[in-house]
Design a protein around this motif. Structure first.
Motif, PDB file in Angstrom:
ATOM      1  N   PHE A   1      65.333  13.012 -26.558  1.00 50.13           N
ATOM      2  CA  PHE A   1      65.285  12.907 -25.093  1.00 50.13           C
ATOM      3  C   PHE A   1      64.427  11.715 -24.659  1.00 50.13           C
ATOM      4  O   PHE A   1      64.784  10.972 -23.748  1.00 50.13           O
ATOM      5  N   CYS A   2      63.297  11.538 -25.323  1.00 51.33           N
ATOM      6  CA  CYS A   2      62.417  10.418 -24.979  1.00 51.33           C
ATOM      7  C   CYS A   2      63.077   9.080 -25.332  1.00 51.33           C
ATOM      8  O   CYS A   2      62.884   8.083 -24.628  1.00 51.33           O
ATOM      9  N   ARG A   3      63.839   9.066 -26.393  1.00 55.99           N
ATOM     10  CA  ARG A   3      64.567   7.845 -26.771  1.00 55.99           C
ATOM     11  C   ARG A   3      65.544   7.434 -25.683  1.00 55.99           C
ATOM     12  O   ARG A   3      65.640   6.242 -25.325  1.00 55.99           O
ATOM     13  N   MET A   4      66.268   8.389 -25.119  1.00 53.82           N
ATOM     14  CA  MET A   4      67.208   8.075 -24.031  1.00 53.82           C
ATOM     15  C   MET A   4      66.457   7.509 -22.823  1.00 53.82           C
ATOM     16  O   MET A   4      66.913   6.555 -22.180  1.00 53.82           O
ATOM     17  N   MET A   5      65.306   8.116 -22.518  1.00 51.64           N
ATOM     18  CA  MET A   5      64.497   7.641 -21.404  1.00 51.64           C
ATOM     19  C   MET A   5      64.009   6.221 -21.652  1.00 51.64           C
ATOM     20  O   MET A   5      64.120   5.347 -20.778  1.00 51.64           O
ATOM     21  N   GLN A   6      63.478   5.967 -22.855  1.00 46.58           N
ATOM     22  CA  GLN A   6      62.943   4.637 -23.174  1.00 46.58           C
ATOM     23  C   GLN A   6      64.046   3.582 -23.236  1.00 46.58           C
ATOM     24  O   GLN A   6      63.822   2.420 -22.882  1.00 46.58           O
TER      25      GLN A   6
ATOM     26  N   SER B   1      66.685   3.509 -21.363  1.00 40.37           N
ATOM     27  CA  SER B   1      66.978   3.165 -19.972  1.00 40.37           C
ATOM     28  C   SER B   1      65.876   2.302 -19.379  1.00 40.37           C
ATOM     29  O   SER B   1      66.148   1.304 -18.691  1.00 40.37           O
ATOM     30  N   LEU B   2      64.623   2.660 -19.646  1.00 33.29           N
ATOM     31  CA  LEU B   2      63.492   1.899 -19.111  1.00 33.29           C
ATOM     32  C   LEU B   2      63.453   0.484 -19.681  1.00 33.29           C
ATOM     33  O   LEU B   2      63.177  -0.480 -18.968  1.00 33.29           O
ATOM     34  N   HIS B   3      63.734   0.371 -20.971  1.00 32.89           N
ATOM     35  CA  HIS B   3      63.703  -0.946 -21.606  1.00 32.89           C
ATOM     36  C   HIS B   3      64.827  -1.840 -21.073  1.00 32.89           C
ATOM     37  O   HIS B   3      64.639  -3.061 -20.920  1.00 32.89           O
ATOM     38  N   LYS B   4      65.962  -1.255 -20.786  1.00 32.44           N
ATOM     39  CA  LYS B   4      67.077  -2.027 -20.233  1.00 32.44           C
ATOM     40  C   LYS B   4      66.729  -2.533 -18.843  1.00 32.44           C
ATOM     41  O   LYS B   4      67.056  -3.673 -18.484  1.00 32.44           O
ATOM     42  N   ALA B   5      66.051  -1.702 -18.044  1.00 28.34           N
ATOM     43  CA  ALA B   5      65.684  -2.088 -16.679  1.00 28.34           C
ATOM     44  C   ALA B   5      64.560  -3.117 -16.664  1.00 28.34           C
ATOM     45  O   ALA B   5      64.523  -3.993 -15.805  1.00 28.34           O
ATOM     46  N   ASP B   6      63.622  -2.997 -17.633  1.00 25.94           N
ATOM     47  CA  ASP B   6      62.485  -3.920 -17.690  1.00 25.94           C
ATOM     48  C   ASP B   6      62.084  -4.129 -19.150  1.00 25.94           C
ATOM     49  O   ASP B   6      61.319  -3.342 -19.704  1.00 25.94           O
ATOM     50  N   PRO B   7      62.577  -5.172 -19.796  1.00 28.78           N
ATOM     51  CA  PRO B   7      62.287  -5.424 -21.219  1.00 28.78           C
ATOM     52  C   PRO B   7      60.809  -5.611 -21.529  1.00 28.78           C
ATOM     53  O   PRO B   7      60.400  -5.499 -22.690  1.00 28.78           O
TER      54      PRO B   7
ATOM     55  N   GLY C   1      58.728   0.948 -23.510  1.00 31.15           N
ATOM     56  CA  GLY C   1      60.078   0.608 -23.952  1.00 31.15           C
ATOM     57  C   GLY C   1      60.067  -0.526 -24.967  1.00 31.15           C
ATOM     58  O   GLY C   1      60.827  -0.510 -25.944  1.00 31.15           O
ATOM     59  N   LYS C   2      59.212  -1.490 -24.747  1.00 27.57           N
ATOM     60  CA  LYS C   2      59.090  -2.621 -25.673  1.00 27.57           C
ATOM     61  C   LYS C   2      58.596  -2.134 -27.033  1.00 27.57           C
ATOM     62  O   LYS C   2      59.067  -2.599 -28.082  1.00 27.57           O
ATOM     63  N   TYR C   3      57.656  -1.191 -27.032  1.00 21.07           N
ATOM     64  CA  TYR C   3      57.139  -0.613 -28.268  1.00 21.07           C
ATOM     65  C   TYR C   3      58.252   0.092 -29.032  1.00 21.07           C
ATOM     66  O   TYR C   3      58.406  -0.093 -30.250  1.00 21.07           O
TER      67      TYR C   3
ATOM     68  N   ALA D   1      61.420  -0.456 -28.837  1.00 20.34           N
ATOM     69  CA  ALA D   1      62.368  -1.464 -29.320  1.00 20.34           C
ATOM     70  C   ALA D   1      61.836  -2.136 -30.587  1.00 20.34           C
ATOM     71  O   ALA D   1      62.578  -2.334 -31.559  1.00 20.34           O
ATOM     72  N   LEU D   2      60.548  -2.463 -30.603  1.00 22.44           N
ATOM     73  CA  LEU D   2      59.954  -3.116 -31.769  1.00 22.44           C
ATOM     74  C   LEU D   2      59.952  -2.190 -32.995  1.00 22.44           C
ATOM     75  O   LEU D   2      60.071  -2.654 -34.129  1.00 22.44           O
ATOM     76  N   GLN D   3      59.823  -0.889 -32.764  1.00 25.42           N
ATOM     77  CA  GLN D   3      59.862   0.074 -33.864  1.00 25.42           C
ATOM     78  C   GLN D   3      61.283   0.260 -34.398  1.00 25.42           C
ATOM     79  O   GLN D   3      61.468   0.808 -35.487  1.00 25.42           O
ATOM     80  N   GLY D   4      62.268  -0.197 -33.617  1.00 27.70           N
ATOM     81  CA  GLY D   4      63.664  -0.006 -34.011  1.00 27.70           C
ATOM     82  C   GLY D   4      64.218   1.342 -33.599  1.00 27.70           C
ATOM     83  O   GLY D   4      65.344   1.700 -33.956  1.00 27.70           O
ATOM     84  N   TRP D   5      63.439   2.115 -32.826  1.00 28.96           N
ATOM     85  CA  TRP D   5      63.845   3.465 -32.450  1.00 28.96           C
ATOM     86  C   TRP D   5      64.936   3.502 -31.402  1.00 28.96           C
ATOM     87  O   TRP D   5      65.599   4.538 -31.232  1.00 28.96           O
ATOM     88  N   LEU D   6      65.137   2.410 -30.665  1.00 25.94           N
ATOM     89  CA  LEU D   6      66.243   2.369 -29.718  1.00 25.94           C
ATOM     90  C   LEU D   6      67.560   2.152 -30.438  1.00 25.94           C
ATOM     91  O   LEU D   6      68.641   2.295 -29.847  1.00 25.94           O
ATOM     92  N   GLY D   7      67.450   1.767 -31.714  1.00 18.84           N
ATOM     93  CA  GLY D   7      68.617   1.637 -32.584  1.00 18.84           C
ATOM     94  C   GLY D   7      68.712   2.845 -33.498  1.00 18.84           C
ATOM     95  O   GLY D   7      68.517   3.972 -33.073  1.00 18.84           O
ATOM     96  N   SER D   8      68.910   2.624 -34.780  1.00 14.29           N
ATOM     97  CA  SER D   8      69.118   3.711 -35.732  1.00 14.29           C
ATOM     98  C   SER D   8      67.847   4.159 -36.461  1.00 14.29           C
ATOM     99  O   SER D   8      67.855   5.195 -37.132  1.00 14.29           O
ATOM    100  N   ALA D   9      66.777   3.403 -36.345  1.00 14.43           N
ATOM    101  CA  ALA D   9      65.529   3.759 -37.049  1.00 14.43           C
ATOM    102  C   ALA D   9      64.901   5.011 -36.444  1.00 14.43           C
ATOM    103  O   ALA D   9      64.993   5.241 -35.230  1.00 14.43           O
ATOM    104  N   ARG D  10      64.250   5.805 -37.293  1.00 17.44           N
ATOM    105  CA  ARG D  10      63.540   6.992 -36.849  1.00 17.44           C
ATOM    106  C   ARG D  10      62.212   7.060 -37.601  1.00 17.44           C
ATOM    107  O   ARG D  10      62.130   6.699 -38.779  1.00 17.44           O
TER     108      ARG D  10
END
Length: 238
Positions: free
Chosen positions: A204-209, A211-217, A222-224, A226-235
């Motif tokens: 759930f937090c991934r979906m939120m982040q 959206s937030l990262h898309k609105a404001d990179p 959200g930037k954190y 993205a850097l961890q790769g969690w907005l992609g396939s990394a966990r």
């Protein structure tokens, strides 16, 4: 092996004695680092949310929090202790947990936390130990820790160990030693399993982040992610 202990009070009473019993099997094979509250975190969180918006280094208490956080991240086992004060953890423990709001899953959880194990030790005169433990467990679970052992002791006779009946002393000793044996037998070379509820929270937090990262990179959380790769396939548990 590294163990970090956060003591919710500087008083060396029954909670302290139970903690020492728990740690006894680890003393010869582990490096134990202990913090005592409020001495090692003397200030309250003021709710300025600078840690979440600008980064943890901007917190007015960054020196205290940073030192404790480094110890937590290096620990194979985290032990949190607190007697119950009016049905809850001590104010000093709550003050410390408030400082770590930025490490909750909705913000910037540390990937190391998802593989850690923790133990909570609480006791009280009468009722309140379970709700005190719940205060601490709530934060630990939102840091990403799934494997959490809980010891709660209800005292009905006194708050001084030597004035407890031998029966009560034996009961508490037996229970804390059982928990200690359980955690002493763990293979700490292997990360703890991340349970389904933690994964659902993360999702759930991934979906939120996302959206937030898309609105404001440049948004910090959200930037954190993205850097961890969690907005992609990394966990963090993989």
């Amino acid at each position: 092996m590294n163990i970090t202990v956060i003591n919710g009070t500087e008083k060396q009473g029954i909670t302290y004695r139970l903690k020492e019993m728990f740690l006894k099997p680890f003393r010869d094979k582990a490096s134990v680092t202990e913090y005592y509250l409020p001495k090692d975190c003397p200030n309250f969180c003021t709710g300025c949310i600078s840690c979440t918006l600008k980064g943890e280094s901007t917190c007015k208490d960054a020196d205290h929090i940073g030192r404790i956080e480094r110890s937590l991240l290096e620990a194979d086992l985290i032990v949190m202790t607190s007697p119950a004060y009016v049905f809850h953890a001590t104010g000093a423990m709550k003050a410390l947990l408030d400082h770590f709001a930025y490490r909750w899953i909705p913000h910037r959880p540390a990937p190391e936390m998802f593989g850690k194990r923790a133990v909570i030790i609480t006791q009280c005169l009468g009722a309140g130990a379970k709700s005190a433990a719940k205060d601490i467990k709530h934060s630990l679970s939102w840091w990403g820790i799934s494997k959490i052992g809980v010891f709660t002791g209800a005292l009905m006779e006194d708050i001084v160990w030597d004035r407890l009946s031998p029966k009560k002393q034996n009961e508490l000793t037996r229970r804390i030693e059982k928990l200690s044996k359980k955690f002493a037998g763990v293979d700490y070379e292997r990360p703890a399993h991340t349970n389904l509820m933690t994964k659902i929270k993360f999702g759930f937090c991934r979906m939120m982040q996302k959206s937030l990262h898309k609105a404001d990179p440049e948004y910090l959380d959200g930037k954190y992610w993205a850097l961890q790769g969690w907005l992609g396939s990394a966990r963090p548990w993989k």
